[in-house]
Design a protein around this motif. Structure first.
Motif, PDB file in Angstrom:
ATOM      1  N   ARG A 130      -1.061   6.234   4.893  1.00  0.00           N
ATOM      2  CA  ARG A 130      -1.507   4.938   4.396  1.00  0.00           C
ATOM      3  C   ARG A 130      -1.268   3.815   5.398  1.00  0.00           C
ATOM      4  O   ARG A 130      -2.039   2.853   5.440  1.00  0.00           O
TER       5      ARG A 130
ATOM      6  N   SER B 212       0.798  -1.227   0.000  1.00  0.00           N
ATOM      7  CA  SER B 212       0.000   0.000   0.000  1.00  0.00           C
ATOM      8  C   SER B 212       0.831   1.276   0.000  1.00  0.00           C
ATOM      9  O   SER B 212       0.301   2.373  -0.180  1.00  0.00           O
ATOM     10  N   ASP B 213       2.136   1.157   0.196  1.00  0.00           N
ATOM     11  CA  ASP B 213       2.987   2.348   0.306  1.00  0.00           C
ATOM     12  C   ASP B 213       3.123   3.043  -1.041  1.00  0.00           C
ATOM     13  O   ASP B 213       3.282   2.388  -2.081  1.00  0.00           O
TER      14      ASP B 213
ATOM     15  N   GLU C 251       4.331   2.160  -5.431  1.00  0.00           N
ATOM     16  CA  GLU C 251       3.861   2.744  -6.688  1.00  0.00           C
ATOM     17  C   GLU C 251       5.028   3.378  -7.451  1.00  0.00           C
ATOM     18  O   GLU C 251       5.111   3.278  -8.684  1.00  0.00           O
TER      19      GLU C 251
END
Length: 384
Positions: free
Chosen positions: A242, A59-60, A64
């Motif tokens: 997040r 999710s970090d 991405e």
């Protein structure tokens, strides 16, 4: 750090007439027609796939950004070179990716040098070292044009004998001092806190009276919930939000000298890298430079949005770090610099950085517009 890969093509002037041009065009058209039969597409069996693991959770925002790099490589290589990106922990612990690349367990990793600073404290000088006055953009300038990549190669290849080659990307904005259950009013409030950070920042905060735990991002919130730590920093508003920093603390202090000049390290197994065609080696290098810009532009957009969300939606107190904390940090760095300089190699690195900073920051600072005055003219007094 490898030297830049440069391809040079020389062309000689050519004399031509209209008749020769038409004749050559006819021959070229015929050759092109034949070529459709003589030059089939490259077989997918010849595709090289590199296994890369990051140091980041799924999710970090950093995951991405790692994917942004891989996308650029995959698309520029036209299907003949691919990177298969895995999340932190998929194969090895997030702090162990360098060992895995060195031994060939992984072909590559996306990380930061501070995660392997236990091998040699100089690793932290390539991203999380003393603050001499340069930001991360200027720090990348030092790496690529000021002697940094040569000094890095000396560390990993000559001193540590590691089987790796690396590229650097993404000038990270200054990392906040972090998350606190109670806001710091002065440097005296630091003493006795159990605090998460990494690298030489750990040395810095310990020298200021903190008890420091070095943890990867995914372990921070559980440690806060269990009382193992009572304050922490990670990197930026998006990553912090997040993983739920706002659920375990409500005071977010912006600005610090603990990690003001960091960037990603994109690392490859040196033997594996050497087997690739020169054009693929070039793609791996230049994609890092392209992703560096793309990552930073993304950061400016999403970090600023998440900071507003933290403030307005999550009811977090956004606080500028007190000036006397900055002053205490810079004095603490002096003591650490004195100790580091006893190592000839680390002294050489810091001397190189200082020479770069003295020239580059002098120019940039004297020439820069007063952006705060312009901001406050249009939007009023900056809060925080």
């Amino acid at each position: 750090m490898t030297d830049q890969i440069i391809t040079k093509t020389e062309t000689a002037p050519v004399k031509s007439s209209r008749r020769k041009f038409l004749k050559a065009g006819g021959l070229a058209a015929g050759a092109a027609a034949v070529g459709t039969f003589a030059m089939p597409n490259v077989s997918r069996a010849q595709t090289v796939t590199l296994k890369m693991q990051s140091s980041w959770t799924a999710s970090d925002i950093f995951q991405e950004m790692a994917a942004d790099y891989c996308t650029r490589v995959n698309e520029m290589a036209g299907g003949r070179l691919k990177i298969d990106l895995l999340v932190g922990g998929a194969v090895v612990h997030p702090f162990s990716v360098q060992d895995a690349v060195h031994t060939g367990v992984l072909d590559a990793c996306h990380t930061v040098t501070v995660y392997w600073y236990g091998k040699h404290k100089a690793a932290s000088l390539f991203g999380t070292g003393p603050v001499f006055g340069f930001n991360a953009e200027q720090g990348l300038g030092w790496i690529y044009n000021g002697g940094g990549k040569e000094l890095y190669a000396e560390l990993v290849n000559d001193i540590l004998k590691l089987n790796i080659v690396s590229f650097f990307a993404m000038p990270m904005p200054t990392q906040p001092l972090g998350w606190f259950k109670r806001p710091l009013r002065s440097a005296a409030d630091i003493k006795g806190l159990k605090y998460r950070t990494v690298g030489l920042a750990a040395d810095l905060m310990q020298s200021m009276g903190m008890a420091v735990a070095q943890l990867p991002g995914g372990e921070i919130v559980p440690a806060m919930e269990r009382g193992v730590i009572d304050a922490f920093e990670f990197n930026n508003p998006t990553s912090d939000r997040r993983f739920g920093a706002q659920n375990v603390a409500k005071n977010y202090m912006l600005g610090s000298y603990h990690q003001a000049t960091e960037y990603f390290e994109i690392m490859y197994n040196k033997q594996k890298f050497a087997t690739l065609p020169k054009e693929h080696q070039a793609i791996l290098q230049y994609a890092a430079e392209a992703a560096s810009s793309a990552n930073y532009w993304k950061a400016m957009d999403i970090y600023s949005k998440d900071l507003q969300e933290l403030k307005e939606k999550d009811k977090v107190n956004i606080i500028r770090t007190p000036k006397d904390v900055f002053e205490a940090q810079i004095k603490a760095w002096d003591g650490i610099i004195e100790q580091l300089a006893k190592d000839p190699y680390m002294k050489k690195v810091m001397d190189s950085q200082k020479a770069w900073v003295k020239r580059v920051v002098y120019y940039e600072t004297l020439n820069a517009a007063d952006y705060v005055t312009a901001y406050e003219h249009h939007f009023g007094k900056m809060q925080g």
